[in-house]
Design a protein around this motif. Sequence first.
Motif, PDB file in Angstrom:
ATOM      1  N   ASP A  11       0.851  -1.178   0.000  1.00 32.71           N
ATOM      2  CA  ASP A  11       0.000   0.000   0.000  1.00 32.71           C
ATOM      3  C   ASP A  11       0.893   1.237   0.000  1.00 32.71           C
ATOM      4  OD1 ASP A  11      -1.696   2.243   0.934  1.00 32.71           O
ATOM      5  OD2 ASP A  11      -3.208   0.668   1.115  1.00 32.71           O
ATOM      6  N   ALA A  13       0.360   4.248   0.688  1.00 30.47           N
ATOM      7  CA  ALA A  13       0.138   5.191   1.778  1.00 30.47           C
ATOM      8  C   ALA A  13       0.623   4.661   3.117  1.00 30.47           C
ATOM      9  CB  ALA A  13      -1.351   5.539   1.876  1.00 30.47           C
ATOM     10  N   HIS A  77      -0.956  10.103  -0.187  1.00 30.38           N
ATOM     11  CA  HIS A  77      -0.687  10.886   1.013  1.00 30.38           C
ATOM     12  C   HIS A  77      -0.406   9.906   2.144  1.00 30.38           C
ATOM     13  CE1 HIS A  77      -2.045  14.543  -0.977  1.00 30.38           C
ATOM     14  NE2 HIS A  77      -3.102  13.868  -1.396  1.00 30.38           N
ATOM     15  N   GLY A  79      -0.225   7.752   5.254  1.00 28.94           N
ATOM     16  CA  GLY A  79      -1.143   7.662   6.374  1.00 28.94           C
ATOM     17  C   GLY A  79      -2.597   7.770   5.996  1.00 28.94           C
ATOM     18  N   ASN A  80      -2.884   8.003   4.707  1.00 27.98           N
ATOM     19  CA  ASN A  80      -4.266   8.160   4.245  1.00 27.98           C
ATOM     20  C   ASN A  80      -4.576   7.120   3.171  1.00 27.98           C
ATOM     21  OD1 ASN A  80      -5.246  10.759   5.624  1.00 27.98           O
ATOM     22  ND2 ASN A  80      -3.278  11.369   4.746  1.00 27.98           N
ATOM     23  N   PRO A  81      -5.021   5.934   3.568  1.00 23.93           N
ATOM     24  CA  PRO A  81      -5.310   4.890   2.591  1.00 23.93           C
ATOM     25  C   PRO A  81      -6.436   5.298   1.660  1.00 23.93           C
ATOM     26  CG  PRO A  81      -6.129   4.275   4.769  1.00 23.93           C
ATOM     27  CD  PRO A  81      -5.302   5.509   4.953  1.00 23.93           C
ATOM     28  N   ASN A  82      -6.350   4.820   0.423  1.00 23.97           N
ATOM     29  CA  ASN A  82      -7.294   5.247  -0.604  1.00 23.97           C
ATOM     30  C   ASN A  82      -7.609   4.068  -1.522  1.00 23.97           C
ATOM     31  OD1 ASN A  82      -8.680   6.462  -2.713  1.00 23.97           O
ATOM     32  ND2 ASN A  82      -7.344   8.259  -2.774  1.00 23.97           N
ATOM     33  N   HIS A  85      -6.003   3.398  -4.911  1.00 22.96           N
ATOM     34  CA  HIS A  85      -4.685   2.772  -5.081  1.00 22.96           C
ATOM     35  C   HIS A  85      -4.779   1.274  -5.330  1.00 22.96           C
ATOM     36  CE1 HIS A  85      -3.206   6.202  -2.237  1.00 22.96           C
ATOM     37  NE2 HIS A  85      -3.311   6.615  -3.482  1.00 22.96           N
ATOM     38  N   VAL A 117      -8.738  -1.585   2.279  1.00 22.85           N
ATOM     39  CA  VAL A 117      -8.588  -0.714   1.111  1.00 22.85           C
ATOM     40  C   VAL A 117      -8.942  -1.469  -0.158  1.00 22.85           C
ATOM     41  CG1 VAL A 117      -6.918   0.585  -0.278  1.00 22.85           C
ATOM     42  CG2 VAL A 117      -6.859   0.739   2.224  1.00 22.85           C
ATOM     43  N   PHE A 299      -0.301   2.707   9.016  1.00 28.15           N
ATOM     44  CA  PHE A 299      -0.765   4.014   8.555  1.00 28.15           C
ATOM     45  C   PHE A 299      -0.540   5.110   9.601  1.00 28.15           C
ATOM     46  CE2 PHE A 299      -3.820   1.415   5.850  1.00 28.15           C
ATOM     47  CZ  PHE A 299      -3.140   1.661   4.665  1.00 28.15           C
ATOM     48  N   ASP A 300      -0.577   4.738  10.883  1.00 25.24           N
ATOM     49  CA  ASP A 300      -0.443   5.751  11.936  1.00 25.24           C
ATOM     50  C   ASP A 300       0.942   6.374  11.993  1.00 25.24           C
ATOM     51  OD1 ASP A 300       0.422   3.170  12.727  1.00 25.24           O
ATOM     52  OD2 ASP A 300       0.373   3.754  14.839  1.00 25.24           O
TER      53      ASP A 300
END
Length: 331
Positions: A11, A13, A77, A79-82, A85, A117, A299-300
Amino acid sequence: MRRPVVVSMGDPAGIGPEVTSKAWQALRETGLTFGVVGDPGLYSDIPIVRIAHLDEASTAFPKALPVLAEIAAPGVHPGNPNPAHASAILTSIERGVDLVLSGDAKALVTAPIAKSVLMAAGFSHPGHTEYLGSLLQDAPFLGHRGPVMMLSVEGLRVVPVTIHCALAEVPGRLTSPAIVQAARVTAEALVRDFGIAQPRLAIAALNPHAGEDGAFGDEEGRIIAPAVAELMSAGLQVRGPLPADSLFHGEARARFDAVICMYHDQALIPLKALDFWGGVNATLGLPIIRTSPDHGTGFDIAGKGLARPDSMIAAIKAAHAMADHRLGRPS
């Protein structure tokens, strides 16, 4: 130079790009080369070189991270999963599989993905392991086919029979055939991919005190013991069902090459207690070698420079070692 392994980007992000970059910094002078299939923009903190073919990776590796720049992940970005992607993530995995099947790479190392995700974009598999099994189901392979998940650290290998399900569901999902399958795939992999000529397997019990002759549950006598008997009749060196609370101290671990565990935390708690940062996830019973770090996307902490690369480094080292055993020589 030794033939490279290929690393999927995971991932974009998450912490996958960071731990991959740090792994390159740690391994750049060891000869354990790898190339990445992913978006070159994810690795901007280190020198990179865009390569057209993976056979260029070994020459480039000491000076820069080789990237097969075939994939673009839109609008990343940290830390901001989308879910946008998802296509790039899956394409990276699929391309990595193809490179190993073609012989251009000796093994695949997958950076972490987030199932939520992918599922938000229509992904139907429970995770990496099952997805790889699906991708490779028609590829030629001799022996008992997986996928079977093995987690390892120095001094301990564990294989959970049931994996991602509620603890209350484990007794209903546990079957003798599932235990036999996990043990057979594990034993064959220990010979083929780890160079252990006569693997020794411990089969963990499900209940406290291995059920105490049925006082604490009947799964040992009804499910696990018949599986052990079948494995022994097939010539495997197995013992069990053995109480899990006495399987993981140092003296006990020295008696076995792997422990077949009945559920996720039974396997993962002792492993992470021994080495929280350095675990490796290997998928056994596939036509290719696949390893991954034993951690998630983080992600954190993504984008903050805090991610530890220990597990990614260990996964890359393990991929090289397993491939060398399978091929019978360093390559």
